[in-house]
Design an enzyme around this catalytic site. Sequence first.
Site, mmCIF file in Angstrom:
data_model
loop_
_atom_site.group_PDB
_atom_site.id
_atom_site.type_symbol
_atom_site.label_atom_id
_atom_site.label_comp_id
_atom_site.label_asym_id
_atom_site.label_seq_id
_atom_site.Cartn_x
_atom_site.Cartn_y
_atom_site.Cartn_z
ATOM 1 N NE ARG A 15 -1.941 -2.264 3.296
ATOM 2 C CZ ARG A 15 -2.330 -2.673 4.502
ATOM 3 N NH1 ARG A 15 -3.489 -2.268 4.986
ATOM 4 N NH2 ARG A 15 -1.571 -3.482 5.228
ATOM 5 C CE LYS A 22 4.226 -1.429 6.144
ATOM 6 N NZ LYS A 22 2.750 -1.533 6.228
ATOM 7 C CB THR A 81 0.993 -10.871 11.784
ATOM 8 O OG1 THR A 81 -0.368 -11.301 11.900
ATOM 9 C CG2 THR A 81 1.020 -9.568 11.015
ATOM 10 C CG ASN A 226 -0.987 -0.140 6.814
ATOM 11 O OD1 ASN A 226 -0.071 -0.886 7.132
ATOM 12 N ND2 ASN A 226 -2.095 -0.035 7.521
ATOM 13 C CB ALA A 362 32.485 39.710 6.348
ATOM 14 C CE1 TYR A 369 37.292 17.818 -4.786
ATOM 15 C CE2 TYR A 369 35.676 19.251 -5.838
ATOM 16 C CZ TYR A 369 36.296 18.017 -5.738
ATOM 17 O OH TYR A 369 35.932 17.001 -6.579
ATOM 18 C CB SER A 405 40.479 43.066 3.742
ATOM 19 O OG SER A 405 40.297 43.432 5.048
HETATM 20 C C1 UD1 Z 1 -2.201 -5.669 11.497
HETATM 21 C C2 UD1 Z 1 -3.108 -6.504 12.427
HETATM 22 C C3 UD1 Z 1 -4.326 -5.660 12.802
HETATM 23 C C4 UD1 Z 1 -3.866 -4.373 13.474
HETATM 24 C C5 UD1 Z 1 -2.875 -3.619 12.602
HETATM 25 C C6 UD1 Z 1 -2.241 -2.510 13.409
HETATM 26 C C7 UD1 Z 1 -2.897 -8.906 11.944
HETATM 27 C C8 UD1 Z 1 -3.473 -10.052 11.215
HETATM 28 N N1 UD1 Z 1 -3.498 -7.722 11.770
HETATM 29 O O1 UD1 Z 1 -2.898 -5.419 10.286
HETATM 30 O O2 UD1 Z 1 -5.158 -6.376 13.686
HETATM 31 O O3 UD1 Z 1 -4.987 -3.538 13.760
HETATM 32 O O4 UD1 Z 1 -1.818 -4.482 12.145
HETATM 33 O O5 UD1 Z 1 -1.435 -1.670 12.627
HETATM 34 O O6 UD1 Z 1 -1.946 -9.075 12.680
HETATM 35 N N2 UD1 Z 1 4.512 -8.833 8.498
HETATM 36 C C9 UD1 Z 1 5.522 -9.751 8.411
HETATM 37 N N3 UD1 Z 1 5.283 -10.942 7.765
HETATM 38 C C10 UD1 Z 1 4.074 -11.248 7.215
HETATM 39 C C11 UD1 Z 1 3.035 -10.283 7.324
HETATM 40 C C12 UD1 Z 1 3.290 -9.080 7.971
HETATM 41 O O7 UD1 Z 1 6.635 -9.540 8.892
HETATM 42 O O8 UD1 Z 1 3.950 -12.342 6.684
HETATM 43 C C13 UD1 Z 1 4.772 -7.544 9.188
HETATM 44 C C14 UD1 Z 1 4.641 -6.341 8.281
HETATM 45 O O9 UD1 Z 1 5.896 -6.050 7.674
HETATM 46 C C15 UD1 Z 1 4.187 -5.249 9.232
HETATM 47 C C16 UD1 Z 1 3.444 -5.999 10.316
HETATM 48 O O10 UD1 Z 1 3.831 -7.358 10.207
HETATM 49 O O11 UD1 Z 1 5.284 -4.577 9.811
HETATM 50 C C17 UD1 Z 1 1.914 -5.868 10.175
HETATM 51 O O12 UD1 Z 1 1.516 -6.359 8.915
HETATM 52 P P1 UD1 Z 1 0.445 -5.595 8.015
HETATM 53 O O13 UD1 Z 1 0.270 -6.354 6.772
HETATM 54 O O14 UD1 Z 1 0.785 -4.157 7.907
HETATM 55 O O15 UD1 Z 1 -0.857 -5.779 8.931
HETATM 56 P P2 UD1 Z 1 -2.158 -4.863 8.962
HETATM 57 O O16 UD1 Z 1 -3.015 -5.202 7.804
HETATM 58 O O17 UD1 Z 1 -1.793 -3.444 9.151
HETATM 59 CA CA CA Z 2 0.108 -2.357 9.092
#
Ligand code: UD1
Ligand code: CA
Length: 445
Positions: A15, A22, A81, A226, A362, A369, A405
């Site tokens: 996004r 990111k 996550t 995001n 001044a 360089y 000067s």
């Molecule tokens: C997530 C939460 C949501 C919360 C929001 C807060 C979950 C399923 N959802 O949604 O409940 O309100 O954050 O900001 O947890 N990441 C990984 N590996 C992966 C997927 C993600 O390392 O496989 C990392 C991303 O880089 C990011 C973080 O986890 O830093 C969150 O992932 P993102 O996809 O941004 O989750 P949201 O949709 O924002």
């Molecule tokens: Ca997020």
Amino acid sequence: MDTAVIILAAGKGTRMNSSRPKVLHEVGNFPLISHCIKTAQSINPQKILTVLGHGRTEIKNVFKNSDNSIEFVIQEAQLGTGHAVSVAIEELSDFDGNVIVLFGDTPFVSAETMRKIETRSRRADLVVLGFHAPDPSGYGRLITNNNELLKIVEHKDANDQELALNLCNSGVMAGSSLLIKKLLKELDRDNKNNELYLTDCVQLAKAKGLNCSYLVCEPKEALGINSLEQLSLAEKRFQETARTLALEIGIHLVAPETVFFSLDTEIGRDTIVEPNVIFGPGVKVGNGCTVKAFSYLERCSVSHNCSIGPYARLRPGVDLSEGVKIGNFVEIKNSKVAENSKINHLSYIGDTEIGENSNIGAGTITCNYDGVNKHKTVIGENVFIGSNTMLVAPLTVGNNSMTGSGSVITKDIPADNLAIARAMQNNKNGGAKKLRALLRNKKIK
Ligand code: UD1
Ligand code: CA
């Protein structure tokens, strides 16, 4: 009990619409991931593990010179996550303390909140950090019953009733490493994203009759980034917080809304910062200084009771001792200036050392360089550089010496000498009148 922090930063950040990973997008001149690491470090955990995937080489590169307290684990495929945490937790095989999960795109969780989470996680089986979102769209919703957390529903999977709730998931979750490891093994991908959601751990724990609780933080701490729009909002929030903090610790900001800080800016008490000043990364300013309007400082150190600007530019590698004065339209780079020396107007000083109590007139320029190499200028104590002197480096200007000067100085000046290097003046009696007549005769009609 020991605590480990896991930071999730493997996601692509689709996004953001950007080729940069990111978590390398910056707020306060530091990548988002650095904010999270600082947050993690605030509780002195036994371990900090960061999960990388997309852009891992670029991200590792940013940290190649930092100490090895930051460890990375790789999540090859980004399956959600929950999957990201399981990759990290496998690395913690002989660790039986508590784990706190942070999201790399949620940079503002405060040290105080971290301490609260850590404390609460000793009492509850699982703790989640929630917040009341002014605009909850996109966030997971916390389904609660009084102080109990029942489950977390992702925005995409929520029904209308759940969507109407504004108590949202910040992403921070804590619990014992062994419990979380066990719960993660039970996750499925039965959701709109077909991912393994960390948030599903809550329901799973509840089904086992375990105790899940939540804490509520300020919405600004939970701001998740995001999109570039959210990144610009994050920058705004960061600056607001930095300004408030600066005022609280005794830095007098004359027009706070016009001053910009970096994550690592350090300024002492009783320093006055006039309007429209920018502190780039790596700036330290001591007590009792005045940083006048429209000055720009980066990677430099300013001791106590100095005066900078207006319109001064301090570039990387500048080190000013106590009582130094830098005036308007002065640019300094990679230079040391000792106590009470002054560079008050319209000068460029680069790759230079200046001793105490010297005065740089001044329009002085250190010609450092030659088009190929950079050369050093060394100016001693109690030196007086006349206005508009060109100091052609490499050059040493001895203690107590002076330059006339307009001189172009190409040879070292011994101590106590006066150096004049310019064409001698010749006054011709009545010459102005004669020249004017000559020019009038030649005037083209
Ligand atoms: C997530 C939460 C949501 C919360 C929001 C807060 C979950 C399923 N959802 O949604 O409940 O309100 O954050 O900001 O947890 N990441 C990984 N590996 C992966 C997927 C993600 O390392 O496989 C990392 C991303 O880089 C990011 C973080 O986890 O830093 C969150 O992932 P993102 O996809 O941004 O989750 P949201 O949709 O924002
Ligand atoms: Ca997020």
